[in-house]
Write a protein that holds these residues in place. Structure first.
Motif, PDB file in Angstrom:
ATOM      1  N   ASN A 107       0.854  -1.187   0.000  1.00 23.22           N
ATOM      2  CA  ASN A 107       0.000   0.000   0.000  1.00 23.22           C
ATOM      3  C   ASN A 107       0.889   1.235   0.000  1.00 23.22           C
ATOM      4  O   ASN A 107       1.832   1.325   0.799  1.00 23.22           O
ATOM      5  CB  ASN A 107      -0.906   0.019   1.230  1.00 23.22           C
ATOM      6  CG  ASN A 107      -1.951  -1.074   1.194  1.00 23.22           C
ATOM      7  OD1 ASN A 107      -2.454  -1.416   0.127  1.00 23.22           O
ATOM      8  ND2 ASN A 107      -2.280  -1.633   2.342  1.00 23.22           N
ATOM      9  N   VAL A 108       0.589   2.173  -0.864  1.00 24.48           N
ATOM     10  CA  VAL A 108       1.438   3.349  -1.028  1.00 24.48           C
ATOM     11  C   VAL A 108       0.634   4.618  -0.781  1.00 24.48           C
ATOM     12  O   VAL A 108      -0.344   4.901  -1.475  1.00 24.48           O
ATOM     13  CB  VAL A 108       2.044   3.395  -2.449  1.00 24.48           C
ATOM     14  CG1 VAL A 108       2.913   4.640  -2.612  1.00 24.48           C
ATOM     15  CG2 VAL A 108       2.856   2.137  -2.720  1.00 24.48           C
ATOM     16  N   PHE A 109       1.055   5.358   0.234  1.00 29.62           N
ATOM     17  CA  PHE A 109       0.453   6.652   0.542  1.00 29.62           C
ATOM     18  C   PHE A 109       1.580   7.671   0.662  1.00 29.62           C
ATOM     19  O   PHE A 109       2.658   7.363   1.167  1.00 29.62           O
ATOM     20  CB  PHE A 109      -0.329   6.604   1.856  1.00 29.62           C
ATOM     21  CG  PHE A 109      -1.638   5.886   1.769  1.00 29.62           C
ATOM     22  CD1 PHE A 109      -2.832   6.582   1.657  1.00 29.62           C
ATOM     23  CD2 PHE A 109      -1.678   4.500   1.788  1.00 29.62           C
ATOM     24  CE1 PHE A 109      -4.045   5.909   1.582  1.00 29.62           C
ATOM     25  CE2 PHE A 109      -2.886   3.819   1.707  1.00 29.62           C
ATOM     26  CZ  PHE A 109      -4.069   4.526   1.601  1.00 29.62           C
ATOM     27  N   GLY A 110       1.333   8.866   0.214  1.00 31.23           N
ATOM     28  CA  GLY A 110       2.337   9.907   0.323  1.00 31.23           C
ATOM     29  C   GLY A 110       1.898  11.132  -0.456  1.00 31.23           C
ATOM     30  O   GLY A 110       0.754  11.227  -0.915  1.00 31.23           O
ATOM     31  N   THR A 111       2.823  12.067  -0.628  1.00 28.92           N
ATOM     32  CA  THR A 111       2.517  13.319  -1.312  1.00 28.92           C
ATOM     33  C   THR A 111       3.568  13.589  -2.377  1.00 28.92           C
ATOM     34  O   THR A 111       4.762  13.646  -2.076  1.00 28.92           O
ATOM     35  CB  THR A 111       2.488  14.498  -0.324  1.00 28.92           C
ATOM     36  OG1 THR A 111       1.540  14.223   0.713  1.00 28.92           O
ATOM     37  CG2 THR A 111       2.100  15.785  -1.036  1.00 28.92           C
ATOM     38  N   VAL A 112       3.110  13.729  -3.615  1.00 32.61           N
ATOM     39  CA  VAL A 112       4.018  14.051  -4.717  1.00 32.61           C
ATOM     40  C   VAL A 112       4.138  15.570  -4.807  1.00 32.61           C
ATOM     41  O   VAL A 112       3.129  16.280  -4.888  1.00 32.61           O
ATOM     42  CB  VAL A 112       3.491  13.486  -6.052  1.00 32.61           C
ATOM     43  CG1 VAL A 112       4.485  13.783  -7.173  1.00 32.61           C
ATOM     44  CG2 VAL A 112       3.245  11.995  -5.943  1.00 32.61           C
TER      45      VAL A 112
END
Length: 203
Positions: A107-112
């Protein structure tokens, strides 16, 4: 967590596995009284949790740990699982399955962003590419589930157009026999679609 997983493993004769995550839904964690952590801190806490759980499955008389996130002061370990947990390749081989056929999902969460790095998965596409390539190459992760805490489609577009192709290309260069990295988009509702095939994969 270690004891909660070991109990069912003992009762089932070694058929239980423990899956851990860094806690992607930060707002929900905070609402239930959990700690507020940045993505980088959450990843660090996950790594430390593994370091704590493994000795809790050992034959040691007591376990002590003084870390950044967790502290143990002479805790008696146990119960111990009846089979080695968390070892995908060994588990697959035991049941006659080729380890390479086991899907490994992250699962990938973050801010580009377009600026400098603000921590793990908080930065420009190049940083995202590097940080997603490492687990694919080192641990065989082959499916990325991109999620977001809001319904804004903009983050999905940048990940699909700028990041996913770059990760696939970089991983392919590292692997002798390239194994495609699948990208799945998942929103807060839990419905997910495969970017590779366009098929709905859950919900």
């Amino acid at each position: 967590m270690g004891g909660s997983a070991a109990g069912p493993d003992i009762l089932s004769g070694g058929r239980c596995e423990l899956g851990l995550g860094a806690g992607a839904f930060r707002a929900a964690i905070e609402a239930m009284g959990g700690p507020s952590r940045t993505p980088g801190e959450a990843a660090s806490a996950l790594e430390e949790a593994v370091d704590v759980i493994r000795p809790m499955w050992s034959d040691e008389r007591s376990v002590r740990h003084a870390g950044r996130h967790y502290h143990l002061a002479g805790v008696h370990p146990g119960p111990r699982p009846v089979h080695p947990m968390g070892r995908i390749d060994e588990g697959a081989a035991e049941v006659g399955r080729e380890p390479a056929t086991v899907r490994r999902v992250r699962n990938v969460f973050g801010t580009v962003t377009d600026g400098p790095s603000g921590g793990f998965l908080t930065g420009p596409p190049r940083q995202w590419t590097d940080e997603l390539t490492e687990p694919a190459v080192e641990f065989g992760m082959d499916t990325l589930v991109f999620g977001t805490e809001a319904d804004d489609p903009a983050p999905y577009h940048r990940r699909a157009v700028e990041i996913a192709p770059a990760v696939r290309e970089t991983v392919a260069r590292h692997r002798a026999r390239p194994r495609p990295v699948e990208v799945i988009h998942a929103g807060p509702t839990g419905t997910a679609w495969s970017r590779s095939t366009g098929e709905r994969v859950n919900g």
